[in-house]
Design a protein around this motif. Structure first.
Motif, PDB file in Angstrom:
ATOM      1  N   SER A 195       0.856  -1.231  -0.066  1.00  0.00           N
ATOM      2  CA  SER A 195      -0.091   0.216   0.003  1.00  0.00           C
ATOM      3  C   SER A 195       0.844   1.288  -0.065  1.00  0.00           C
ATOM      4  N   ASP A 196       2.145   1.259   0.536  1.00  0.00           N
ATOM      5  CA  ASP A 196       3.296   2.288   0.484  1.00  0.00           C
ATOM      6  C   ASP A 196       3.779   2.595  -0.922  1.00  0.00           C
ATOM      7  N   HIS A 197       3.471   1.437  -1.931  1.00  0.00           N
ATOM      8  CA  HIS A 197       3.985   1.777  -3.231  1.00  0.00           C
ATOM      9  C   HIS A 197       2.807   1.490  -4.174  1.00  0.00           C
ATOM     10  N   SER A 198       1.957   2.536  -4.091  1.00  0.00           N
ATOM     11  CA  SER A 198       0.507   2.344  -4.782  1.00  0.00           C
ATOM     12  C   SER A 198       1.080   2.935  -6.206  1.00  0.00           C
ATOM     13  N   ASP A 199       1.855   3.958  -6.475  1.00  0.00           N
ATOM     14  CA  ASP A 199       2.450   4.212  -7.706  1.00  0.00           C
ATOM     15  C   ASP A 199       2.802   2.994  -8.414  1.00  0.00           C
ATOM     16  N   LEU A 200       3.722   2.265  -7.856  1.00  0.00           N
ATOM     17  CA  LEU A 200       4.247   1.139  -8.482  1.00  0.00           C
ATOM     18  C   LEU A 200       2.963   0.225  -9.195  1.00  0.00           C
ATOM     19  N   ILE A 201       2.014   0.120  -8.308  1.00  0.00           N
ATOM     20  CA  ILE A 201       0.853  -0.617  -8.875  1.00  0.00           C
ATOM     21  C   ILE A 201       0.030   0.182 -10.042  1.00  0.00           C
ATOM     22  N   ASP A 202       0.022   1.227  -9.986  1.00  0.00           N
ATOM     23  CA  ASP A 202      -0.593   2.312 -10.658  1.00  0.00           C
ATOM     24  C   ASP A 202      -0.150   2.018 -12.057  1.00  0.00           C
ATOM     25  N   ARG A 203       1.303   2.094 -12.150  1.00  0.00           N
ATOM     26  CA  ARG A 203       2.144   1.919 -13.327  1.00  0.00           C
ATOM     27  C   ARG A 203       2.203   0.402 -14.132  1.00  0.00           C
ATOM     28  N   ALA A 204       1.808  -0.401 -13.296  1.00  0.00           N
ATOM     29  CA  ALA A 204       1.632  -1.906 -13.590  1.00  0.00           C
ATOM     30  C   ALA A 204       0.374  -2.264 -13.750  1.00  0.00           C
ATOM     31  N   TYR A 205      -0.670  -1.584 -13.768  1.00  0.00           N
ATOM     32  CA  TYR A 205      -2.013  -1.934 -13.488  1.00  0.00           C
ATOM     33  C   TYR A 205      -2.469  -2.205 -14.971  1.00  0.00           C
ATOM     34  N   ASP A 206      -1.976  -1.854 -16.203  1.00  0.00           N
ATOM     35  CA  ASP A 206      -2.286  -2.096 -17.464  1.00  0.00           C
ATOM     36  C   ASP A 206      -1.776  -3.796 -17.827  1.00  0.00           C
ATOM     37  N   VAL A 207      -0.675  -3.967 -17.076  1.00  0.00           N
ATOM     38  CA  VAL A 207      -0.133  -5.149 -17.382  1.00  0.00           C
ATOM     39  C   VAL A 207      -0.429  -6.451 -16.580  1.00  0.00           C
ATOM     40  N   LEU A 208      -0.802  -5.983 -15.548  1.00  0.00           N
ATOM     41  CA  LEU A 208      -1.196  -7.172 -14.504  1.00  0.00           C
ATOM     42  C   LEU A 208      -2.368  -8.111 -14.852  1.00  0.00           C
ATOM     43  N   PRO A 209      -3.523  -7.514 -15.513  1.00  0.00           N
ATOM     44  CA  PRO A 209      -4.520  -8.595 -16.011  1.00  0.00           C
ATOM     45  C   PRO A 209      -3.764  -9.503 -16.810  1.00  0.00           C
ATOM     46  N   LEU A 210      -2.917  -9.160 -17.665  1.00  0.00           N
ATOM     47  CA  LEU A 210      -2.407 -10.214 -18.432  1.00  0.00           C
ATOM     48  C   LEU A 210      -1.762 -11.211 -17.782  1.00  0.00           C
ATOM     49  N   VAL A 211      -0.997 -10.923 -16.630  1.00  0.00           N
ATOM     50  CA  VAL A 211      -0.276 -11.739 -15.705  1.00  0.00           C
ATOM     51  C   VAL A 211      -1.267 -12.540 -15.130  1.00  0.00           C
ATOM     52  N   LEU A 212      -2.419 -12.231 -14.687  1.00  0.00           N
ATOM     53  CA  LEU A 212      -3.278 -12.848 -13.775  1.00  0.00           C
ATOM     54  C   LEU A 212      -4.177 -13.776 -14.746  1.00  0.00           C
ATOM     55  N   ILE A 213      -4.568 -13.561 -15.873  1.00  0.00           N
ATOM     56  CA  ILE A 213      -5.387 -14.129 -16.390  1.00  0.00           C
ATOM     57  C   ILE A 213      -5.119 -15.645 -16.829  1.00  0.00           C
ATOM     58  N   TRP A 214      -3.496 -16.042 -16.866  1.00  0.00           N
ATOM     59  CA  TRP A 214      -3.308 -17.493 -17.068  1.00  0.00           C
ATOM     60  C   TRP A 214      -3.487 -18.433 -15.864  1.00  0.00           C
ATOM     61  N   PRO A 215      -3.128 -17.940 -14.514  1.00  0.00           N
ATOM     62  CA  PRO A 215      -3.262 -18.807 -13.748  1.00  0.00           C
ATOM     63  C   PRO A 215      -5.031 -18.905 -13.361  1.00  0.00           C
ATOM     64  N   LEU A 216      -5.704 -17.764 -13.580  1.00  0.00           N
ATOM     65  CA  LEU A 216      -7.006 -18.082 -13.368  1.00  0.00           C
ATOM     66  C   LEU A 216      -7.654 -19.000 -14.410  1.00  0.00           C
ATOM     67  N   LEU A 217      -7.040 -19.009 -15.681  1.00  0.00           N
ATOM     68  CA  LEU A 217      -7.733 -19.684 -16.494  1.00  0.00           C
ATOM     69  C   LEU A 217      -7.269 -21.232 -16.251  1.00  0.00           C
ATOM     70  N   ALA A 218      -5.810 -21.414 -15.659  1.00  0.00           N
ATOM     71  CA  ALA A 218      -5.670 -22.988 -15.263  1.00  0.00           C
ATOM     72  C   ALA A 218      -6.677 -23.172 -14.051  1.00  0.00           C
ATOM     73  N   VAL A 219      -6.971 -22.429 -13.373  1.00  0.00           N
ATOM     74  CA  VAL A 219      -7.978 -22.785 -12.287  1.00  0.00           C
ATOM     75  C   VAL A 219      -9.215 -23.241 -12.934  1.00  0.00           C
ATOM     76  N   ALA A 220      -9.935 -22.504 -13.910  1.00  0.00           N
ATOM     77  CA  ALA A 220     -11.024 -22.914 -14.444  1.00  0.00           C
ATOM     78  C   ALA A 220     -11.019 -24.180 -15.279  1.00  0.00           C
TER      79      ALA A 220
END
Length: 475
Positions: free
Chosen positions: A358-383
């Protein structure tokens, strides 16, 4: 897509690429092309498996980012329908009713599993269709069981300040348009194949002519009927092109003629698109005639140069297990990916509440566009783990959790190189022995800009509506 994977009939076969022995096609008169076919090598055609995997991956990427140019770079839906058409033509060497029944058996149970999860959530979030539409709604609900029409869903669901955007149901149900289109093609295939083997050029070009009439506004058919007919027309030529691939017609036409005609067709598609751009720019899904002609030419080139790979060559071999898994779970991936894309954004938002992060929210903001691409694959694996086994049950196989062709993935010895282990779901048009071949699946909903599902997420074009692309993301 789908798209259809293929088991090239027969119990055994040589490993490695071999020249494709295609069916000897007859002219407009004469015996049906499939009647006296050259024997094809046994095992799955890994080139078609590769195309289907690329098409599925491109679908996911498009629905993550909404890049219109992806519809030109690789027209996934056209490819999926062309692969499915080839497999359907091959299967129709058997009695038509049995083939259609087999296709339905493999396609519908994964959709039913999807509906059993999604529809109750719609009700839990305040959907009251009987109050809004009356008893007529119960007939529409039957489209979740046998989707000859559009399955119903609320345009808005949940609360404005809820976890998901209120359009989540529209976007989650979006992939079902492909199920409907695939069903139409399967039901029409015996007649289409009969016509193609008698008047091939007229049958191939008829969907383009229909698209030129109903896809350009010359004749307008309102509502879901118009949408369904337009989808059938836009991708009909690709489906029938699959018939030509199965019947070996590409081996009878000089390659330079195929490439010249395909190039001209694609050029016409781009020219037409340039004069009919929408607010989504070069999204061909919004321009039916451009989509139809570009997809047809693109698929013709892919099939003209199609090798017959029993195994993936060279560096592609390192992706063998991924390609095998994607083909064995094509329907699951297609049905669930849009809903899972929407689920990535609430997960990312939780990072802002993690102590230390939470102290590095600026880093999360900068990575926000890319993080869905990272997360979708493990979520598909769960499905895949949670719902993919339904594809095996539908194919009358023993359920498998992770059928990637590796040793023990199907409870047997290492199956790499064997056609059986790569039998797949409906997207792969499987209906031969032990799932030898299956439907060529693949796309989805919504025509809202940016990321699907979360209000105010990056890439939503400022309206926070989310996007799955095109006329319900059919690209």
């Amino acid at each position: 897509m789908s798209g259809g994977t293929i088991d090239t009939a027969g119990p055994g076969g040589s490993a490695g690429g071999v020249p494709r022995a295609r069916h000897k096609a007859q002219g407009p008169a004469g015996t049906p092309a499939g009647a006296e076919a050259a024997v094809r090598p046994s095992g799955r055609d890994r080139y078609l498996d590769l195309l289907r995997t690329v098409a599925l991956g491109r679908v996911v990427i498009y629905h993550l980012f909404g890049w219109a140019w992806l519809t030109i770079l690789f027209p996934s839906m056209g490819v999926m329908f062309a692969l499915a058409g080839s497999l359907m033509a091959r299967s129709l060497g058997r009695p038509s009713l049995g083939v259609i029944r087999s296709r339905m058996r493999r396609l519908l149970p994964p959709m039913w599993a999807f509906a059993l999860v999604v529809v109750p959530v719609m009700f839990a979030m305040g959907w009251k269709p009987v109050r809004e539409e009356g008893l007529w709604w119960f007939l529409k609900l039957a489209n979740y069981l046998f989707p000859v029409g559009a399955p119903p869903y609320p345009w808005e669901s949940g609360d404005p300040g809820g976890l998901l955007d209120q359009t989540w149901a529209d976007q989650a149900a979006g992939p079902l348009w492909y199920i409907r289109a695939y069903l139409w093609f399967v039901l029409a295939s015996p007649l289409l194949l009969w016509a193609f083997r008698r008047v091939p050029w007229a049958t191939l070009l008829a969907p383009l002519a229909l698209t030129a009439v109903i896809g350009t506004g010359l004749v307008e058919i309102p509502g879901e009927t118009g949408e369904a007919l337009t989808d059938f027309a836009v991708y009909g030529a690709c489906w029938i092109l699959g018939f030509a691939h199965n019947d070996g017609l590409f081996t009878r036409v000089p390659r330079y003629i195929t490439i010249s005609l395909a190039t001209f067709t694609m050029a016409f598609g781009l020219w037409w698109a340039s004069g009919h751009l929408t607010d989504e720019g070069w999204n061909l899904d919004e321009i039916p005639l451009a989509q139809a002609t570009w997809s047809l030419g693109f698929c013709a080139i892919l099939l003209q140069y199609a090798p017959a790979w029993r195994q993936l060559p060279g560096r592609l071999a390192r992706y063998d297990s991924t390609i095998t898994l994607a083909n064995n779970r094509a329907v699951t991936i297609y049905l669930w990916h849009n809903l899972l894309i929407m689920a990535t954004f609430p997960l990312i938002d939780l990072l802002y509440e993690v102590p230390g992060l939470s102290d590095h929210s600026d880093l999360i903001d900068r990575a926000y566009d890319v993080l869905p691409l990272v997360l979708i694959w493990p979520l598909l694996a769960v499905a895949i783990l949670a719902f993919g086994w339904v594809e095996d049950v539908a194919a009358k196989r023993r359920p498998r959790l992770w059928p990637n062709g590796s040793k023990g993935s199907d409870g047997s010895k290492d199956s790499r190189g064997s056609g059986d282990s790569r039998g797949g779901g409906a997207l792969k048009d499987a209906d031969g022995p032990r799932g030898a071949d299956g439907p060529g699946f693949p796309q989805d909903p919504g025509s809202r800009p940016g990321f699907p599902g979360i209000a105010g997420s990056p890439g939503t074009g400022g309206d926070g509506a989310g996007r799955t692309g095109g006329r319900h993301g059919r690209v």
